[in-house]
Design an enzyme around this catalytic site. Structure first.
Site: not given
Lengths: 221, 221
Positions: A178-179
């Site tokens: 993800c981020r």
DNA sequence: TTCTTATTCAAGTAGGTTCTTGAATAACAC
DNA sequence: GTGTTATTCAAGAACCTACTTGAATAAGAA
């Protein structure tokens, strides 16, 4: 010689980016913008603040040279000013981690029992990608996947995961990313996949670190 | 899921080092401490502030985990908490340089016509050190030289340079270095040496960058 | 013990930050 | 033109920061 006024003014300016990043909400904005450009309204939603307040934070980041903006119709899109900003944000997180102090307790209260999830490093993932024995899931919102993602990754935003479990190729291990390290999307995905009986692990860092390391990326056409 | 309180608290903590560095005087302190440990009184002198105010700035940096302290008799010595802090300070300067905006004018008002001085990069200096055709001058205060310096460098604090011009070996080019790009000691030295008819140049970066690059250093025994 | 020196603490003032609310722009569609 | 939507601006309340001044600690010397 000895013009300390000028020296003070110089250091006051050098420090402006630190003041801009010196606020939790603005740091959240930078963390989201590291994934790609976003409009004010989207950003306000991400940091759970009013649009007016978000706009004011964005102006502050803009004045400090941390972000840039472009207008498109009635919307204004903001994005990070450059790679130096990503390095600054990374160095900031690393300094906090080195200090640890208050961070440990807070991180575990937000991130939960991350220790119990399996992880995989960037290097290991690269190796397994070459062998092709792994399915990579990008669990960020679709916009961020469209902006850029790891080549071959499937876009399965974490909110859609439950509904799309059956669409994920079987027979191979799953890696979710993800981020970054302070984002919980991949954790949630790995937990959900494990509950479903799949072998799943989390990429230790996020997409921005992958790109910053000079590894290949792919964009929606 | 959705515990945004915890997320806010986490980012508020991640950002503490930025708030600590988000003040010109504290940034000056960090720039000096990157050369080695110092007492409160010395630091107050360096940043031209009262001892009480300097002490308060130091406590702020300490709470943020940016520096550490040790007591020795009646004095307390502060130093940087670790290499992550040096990387953070470097990233901050690079962000400011990338933005440029207000920086250009201020830098030239403090640094003068640096463009007219010859410079040498780290790599070039390494090469010339191997050939031995260059004299290296450490023009920082003696304490900083004692803490650590480039192997073979002579300690000639910039204030003593005029008086010691005749002691500098002749027949070779001179390279002067100091604290870093926002320090004027090496500039002043190069100007003085050039006025005296010597071929002198400034190392582009300072001692902390030399050490951070993993190059050899030497300490007073 | 008393004296000295280095550092920190406490209280106060001037000014800056963060968020809220409601009004003002700016681009586009009709 | 009017209406609609995205964003910014302006003013205010509660809180935080940076510096000053003078007093309080804490270690060591006499």
């Amino acid at each position: 010689m000895g013009d300390h006024r000028a020296k003070e003014a110089l250091f006051d300016v050098l420090v402006e980016a630190a003041r801009a990043l010196g606020n939790g909400r603005r740091a959240e904005l930078v963390d989201v913008l590291a994934q790609g450009e976003r409009s004010v309204e989207e950003l306000a939603g991400e940091i759970r603040q009013s649009v007016a307040n978000t706009s004011q934070h964005l102006q502050r980041l803009l004045r400090a040279g941390v972000i840039t903006s472009r207008r498109s119709g009635t919307r204004i899109y903001y994005s990070l000013a450059g790679p130096a900003v990503e390095r600054l944000w990374r160095a900031l997180r690393e300094t906090a981690e080195a200090h640890a102090g208050a961070l440990g307790a807070l991180a575990s209260s937000y991130l939960g029992d991350r220790a119990s999830l399996s992880t995989i490093s960037r290097d290991e993932l690269q190796g397994r990608l070459k062998q092709g024995d792994v399915v990579v899931l990008d669990v960020r919102p679709r916009t961020e996947y469209d902006a850029a993602h790891i080549p071959g990754a499937l876009s399965v935003p974490v909110d859609d995961l439950k509904a799309r479990l059956r669409q994920i190729p079987e027979g191979r291990d799953i890696v979710a990313y993800c981020r970054g390290s302070y984002c919980v999307y991949a954790d949630d995905a790995v937990r959900e996949l494990s509950d479903d009986g799949r072998r799943a692990m989390r990429l230790e860092e996020g997409f921005p670190e992958w790109r910053a390391a000079g590894l290949p990326v792919e964009s929606a056409t």
